[in-house]
Design a protein around this motif. Structure first.
Motif, PDB file in Angstrom:
ATOM      1  N   ALA A   1       0.856  -1.184   0.000  1.00 38.63           N
ATOM      2  CA  ALA A   1       0.000   0.000   0.000  1.00 38.63           C
ATOM      3  C   ALA A   1       0.891   1.233   0.000  1.00 38.63           C
ATOM      4  O   ALA A   1       1.859   1.309   0.771  1.00 38.63           O
ATOM      5  CB  ALA A   1      -0.920   0.009   1.212  1.00 38.63           C
ATOM      6  N   ILE A   2       0.570   2.196  -0.847  1.00 39.59           N
ATOM      7  CA  ILE A   2       1.322   3.445  -0.914  1.00 39.59           C
ATOM      8  C   ILE A   2       0.610   4.483  -0.058  1.00 39.59           C
ATOM      9  O   ILE A   2      -0.594   4.721  -0.231  1.00 39.59           O
ATOM     10  CB  ILE A   2       1.441   3.934  -2.364  1.00 39.59           C
ATOM     11  N   ILE A   3       1.347   5.093   0.874  1.00 46.47           N
ATOM     12  CA  ILE A   3       0.810   6.173   1.693  1.00 46.47           C
ATOM     13  C   ILE A   3       1.747   7.372   1.598  1.00 46.47           C
ATOM     14  O   ILE A   3       2.904   7.252   1.185  1.00 46.47           O
ATOM     15  CB  ILE A   3       0.619   5.757   3.168  1.00 46.47           C
ATOM     16  N   LEU A   4       1.245   8.521   1.957  1.00 48.48           N
ATOM     17  CA  LEU A   4       2.037   9.743   1.902  1.00 48.48           C
ATOM     18  C   LEU A   4       2.966   9.833   3.111  1.00 48.48           C
ATOM     19  O   LEU A   4       2.726   9.224   4.144  1.00 48.48           O
ATOM     20  CB  LEU A   4       1.116  10.964   1.857  1.00 48.48           C
TER      21      LEU A   4
ATOM     22  N   TRP B   1      -6.736   0.115  -6.334  1.00 49.77           N
ATOM     23  CA  TRP B   1      -7.795   0.777  -5.570  1.00 49.77           C
ATOM     24  C   TRP B   1      -7.236   1.957  -4.787  1.00 49.77           C
ATOM     25  O   TRP B   1      -6.030   2.035  -4.540  1.00 49.77           O
ATOM     26  CB  TRP B   1      -8.473  -0.214  -4.616  1.00 49.77           C
ATOM     27  N   LEU B   2      -8.126   2.860  -4.421  1.00 50.21           N
ATOM     28  CA  LEU B   2      -7.727   4.066  -3.695  1.00 50.21           C
ATOM     29  C   LEU B   2      -8.592   4.258  -2.466  1.00 50.21           C
ATOM     30  O   LEU B   2      -9.765   3.878  -2.443  1.00 50.21           O
ATOM     31  CB  LEU B   2      -7.871   5.298  -4.597  1.00 50.21           C
ATOM     32  N   MET B   3      -7.991   4.862  -1.446  1.00 57.07           N
ATOM     33  CA  MET B   3      -8.753   5.294  -0.278  1.00 57.07           C
ATOM     34  C   MET B   3      -8.439   6.759  -0.013  1.00 57.07           C
ATOM     35  O   MET B   3      -7.273   7.162   0.014  1.00 57.07           O
ATOM     36  CB  MET B   3      -8.408   4.487   0.969  1.00 57.07           C
TER      37      MET B   3
ATOM     38  N   ILE C   1      -3.591   2.738  -2.969  1.00 61.30           N
ATOM     39  CA  ILE C   1      -2.999   4.059  -2.755  1.00 61.30           C
ATOM     40  C   ILE C   1      -3.924   4.808  -1.811  1.00 61.30           C
ATOM     41  O   ILE C   1      -5.122   4.906  -2.068  1.00 61.30           O
ATOM     42  CB  ILE C   1      -2.844   4.849  -4.069  1.00 61.30           C
ATOM     43  N   SER C   2      -3.369   5.327  -0.720  1.00 59.43           N
ATOM     44  CA  SER C   2      -4.173   6.054   0.263  1.00 59.43           C
ATOM     45  C   SER C   2      -3.721   7.503   0.331  1.00 59.43           C
ATOM     46  O   SER C   2      -2.526   7.787   0.384  1.00 59.43           O
ATOM     47  CB  SER C   2      -4.039   5.420   1.661  1.00 59.43           C
ATOM     48  N   ILE C   3      -4.695   8.411   0.336  1.00 66.12           N
ATOM     49  CA  ILE C   3      -4.380   9.830   0.468  1.00 66.12           C
ATOM     50  C   ILE C   3      -5.179  10.429   1.622  1.00 66.12           C
ATOM     51  O   ILE C   3      -6.206   9.884   2.037  1.00 66.12           O
ATOM     52  CB  ILE C   3      -4.656  10.623  -0.823  1.00 66.12           C
ATOM     53  N   CYS C   4      -4.682  11.545   2.112  1.00 69.38           N
ATOM     54  CA  CYS C   4      -5.335  12.290   3.188  1.00 69.38           C
ATOM     55  C   CYS C   4      -5.670  13.668   2.629  1.00 69.38           C
ATOM     56  O   CYS C   4      -4.764  14.443   2.322  1.00 69.38           O
ATOM     57  CB  CYS C   4      -4.389  12.411   4.381  1.00 69.38           C
ATOM     58  N   ASN C   5      -6.952  13.963   2.457  1.00 71.68           N
ATOM     59  CA  ASN C   5      -7.367  15.197   1.809  1.00 71.68           C
ATOM     60  C   ASN C   5      -8.590  15.791   2.504  1.00 71.68           C
ATOM     61  O   ASN C   5      -9.642  15.178   2.506  1.00 71.68           O
ATOM     62  CB  ASN C   5      -7.692  14.933   0.336  1.00 71.68           C
ATOM     63  N   PRO C   6      -8.430  17.005   3.085  1.00 73.16           N
ATOM     64  CA  PRO C   6      -7.219  17.792   3.249  1.00 73.16           C
ATOM     65  C   PRO C   6      -6.174  17.057   4.088  1.00 73.16           C
ATOM     66  O   PRO C   6      -6.502  16.186   4.876  1.00 73.16           O
ATOM     67  CB  PRO C   6      -7.699  19.059   3.957  1.00 73.16           C
ATOM     68  N   HIS C   7      -4.923  17.487   3.895  1.00 75.80           N
ATOM     69  CA  HIS C   7      -3.802  16.750   4.459  1.00 75.80           C
ATOM     70  C   HIS C   7      -3.566  17.101   5.924  1.00 75.80           C
ATOM     71  O   HIS C   7      -3.460  18.265   6.288  1.00 75.80           O
ATOM     72  CB  HIS C   7      -2.538  17.058   3.652  1.00 75.80           C
ATOM     73  N   ASN C   8      -3.471  16.066   6.741  1.00 76.22           N
ATOM     74  CA  ASN C   8      -3.063  16.183   8.134  1.00 76.22           C
ATOM     75  C   ASN C   8      -1.671  15.543   8.246  1.00 76.22           C
ATOM     76  O   ASN C   8      -1.526  14.359   7.941  1.00 76.22           O
ATOM     77  CB  ASN C   8      -4.043  15.440   9.041  1.00 76.22           C
TER      78      ASN C   8
END
Length: 386
Positions: A114-117, A194-196, A163-170
């Motif tokens: 899993a790809i995370i920021l 897939w994306l989260m 791929i997981s993103i945080c939006n807005p970013h914390n």
């Protein structure tokens, strides 16, 4: 609406506000730590919960959530976030944090990647690890939160499933706009991933900036993504443990509900919590607008005070109510936070791997969802400590 110190019930906070906040710190310390408002919830939420209890019944609810909850969430996203959701696209879950875990558990098998920021809130890493997944870190610019799309795509292997993103970013307080989200969706489509999208902060957006929920940016995003949402930040309902998982792919959502044990009595969410959240969405948006005006003042004040100091520097957050200044006096995040606590009597979150990933080092996170008076005092205490 009053968001001054006089509106804060400190006695109640010292009994109820845990997670590094008022109930867990010594007297005299100002906690600017966990992202949780110091203010009481909107009165409509209190009366809505009380009204629900008047008949004396707290019976079982539907496994996937009350209709009024699912309708309220879908309407909210459609009205304010460019969504095209139906009520059945929404599942009530026990907090956004649980939602993140359920999505990771559904999509990942042990050994999947899993790809995370990086940096990002620690829950992204934690939920992948709990599922036996392998984490691939995609570094983002700590000033702009910009994602290098070539670097992101370069992390993808045959084992990459999410791929997981945080939006807005914390903790960076930045918004990923439609163009950026579409770039991510295009990369995911190319590799059938897939994306989260964690959108728990999507209500706390400043300067009338447009926010697009991830499922709205393309057909692929609509059919191959999960969105996680919660009520702790915007409405101060952390103690209700209420959130939502959203997916527009009806077949996948049906399978997700089944495999996540919601079609049983193993999982499920308090009906009382769902009522509180529904009332918040339907009747308390005016309170959110007032809260955001207060937070807007706080973010600008915090940015000015920080940038006028010789120990920290920052950019103005576009969203959230946390700010993530860079330490400019050479100290590590851990040491800086320790001095701020011991000398300044202010609790803040160090930018360390445990909380935000390796890319957070050299920063601290400061929460500004308190009164302007307390925030100013806390920031000045920190500065005078060095």
């Amino acid at each position: 609406m009053d968001f001054s110190s006089s509106s804060i019930n400190f006695e109640a906070l010292r009994k109820k506000a845990f997670n590094g906040r008022w109930a867990t710190i010594p007297d005299g310390v100002i906690p600017l730590t966990a992202a949780d408002p110091d203010f009481p919830m909107a009165p409509e939420i209190i009366s809505g919960i009380a009204d629900y209890l008047k008949d004396g019944y707290l019976s079982y609810g539907p496994f996937s959530g009350l209709d009024e909850f699912k309708i309220s969430v879908s309407k909210h996203f459609n009205l304010r976030k460019h969504g095209t959701l139906a009520a059945n696209d929404v599942l009530a879950v026990n907090s956004a944090a649980q939602g993140m875990f359920l999505v990771a558990n559904y999509l990942l098998n042990p050994g999947d990647e899993a790809i995370i920021l990086d940096p990002v809130d620690f829950l992204f890493k934690k939920t992948v690890e709990v599922c036996g997944g392998i984490i691939k870190l995609c570094k983002v610019n700590t000033l702009t939160a910009a994602i290098d799309m070539e670097s992101l795509e370069g992390l993808i292997t045959e084992k990459t499933k999410l791929i997981s993103i945080c939006n807005p970013h914390n903790p960076l307080g930045k918004i990923y706009d439609k163009e950026v989200l579409l770039q991510i969706a295009t990369i995911a489509e190319k590799h059938n991933i897939w994306l989260m999208s964690d959108e728990i902060w999507s209500d706390i957006v400043y300067d009338d900036k447009d926010f697009h929920t991830f499922s709205s940016v393309s057909d692929y995003a609509a059919q191959h993504s999960f969105t996680v949402y919660g009520f702790s930040k915007t409405y101060g309902l952390a103690g209700l443990r209420i959130g939502a998982v959203i997916c527009k792919n009806s077949a996948v959502m049906e399978d997700f509900i089944e495999k996540s044990n919601f079609n049983s009595t193993i999982e499920g969410v308090s009906t009382l919590s769902q009522i509180g959240a529904s009332v918040a969405l339907e009747k308390a948006w005016y309170w959110v607008e007032g809260f955001k005006k207060h937070l807007d003042y706080n973010r600008k004040m915090a940015t000015a005070i920080i940038n006028n100091s010789s120990i920290l520097s920052t950019t103005l957050p576009e969203a959230t109510f946390v700010i993530f200044p860079k330490i400019t006096n050479g100290l590590s995040g851990d040491v800086f936070a320790k001095i701020a606590l011991e000398k300044g009597k202010v609790a803040i979150v160090p930018g360390v791997e445990r909380w935000f990933g390796v890319g957070a080092e050299g920063h601290v996170r400061i929460c500004y969802s308190t009164s302007s008076e307390l925030l100013e005092e806390g920031l000045n205490r920190i500065i005078k400590s060095f």
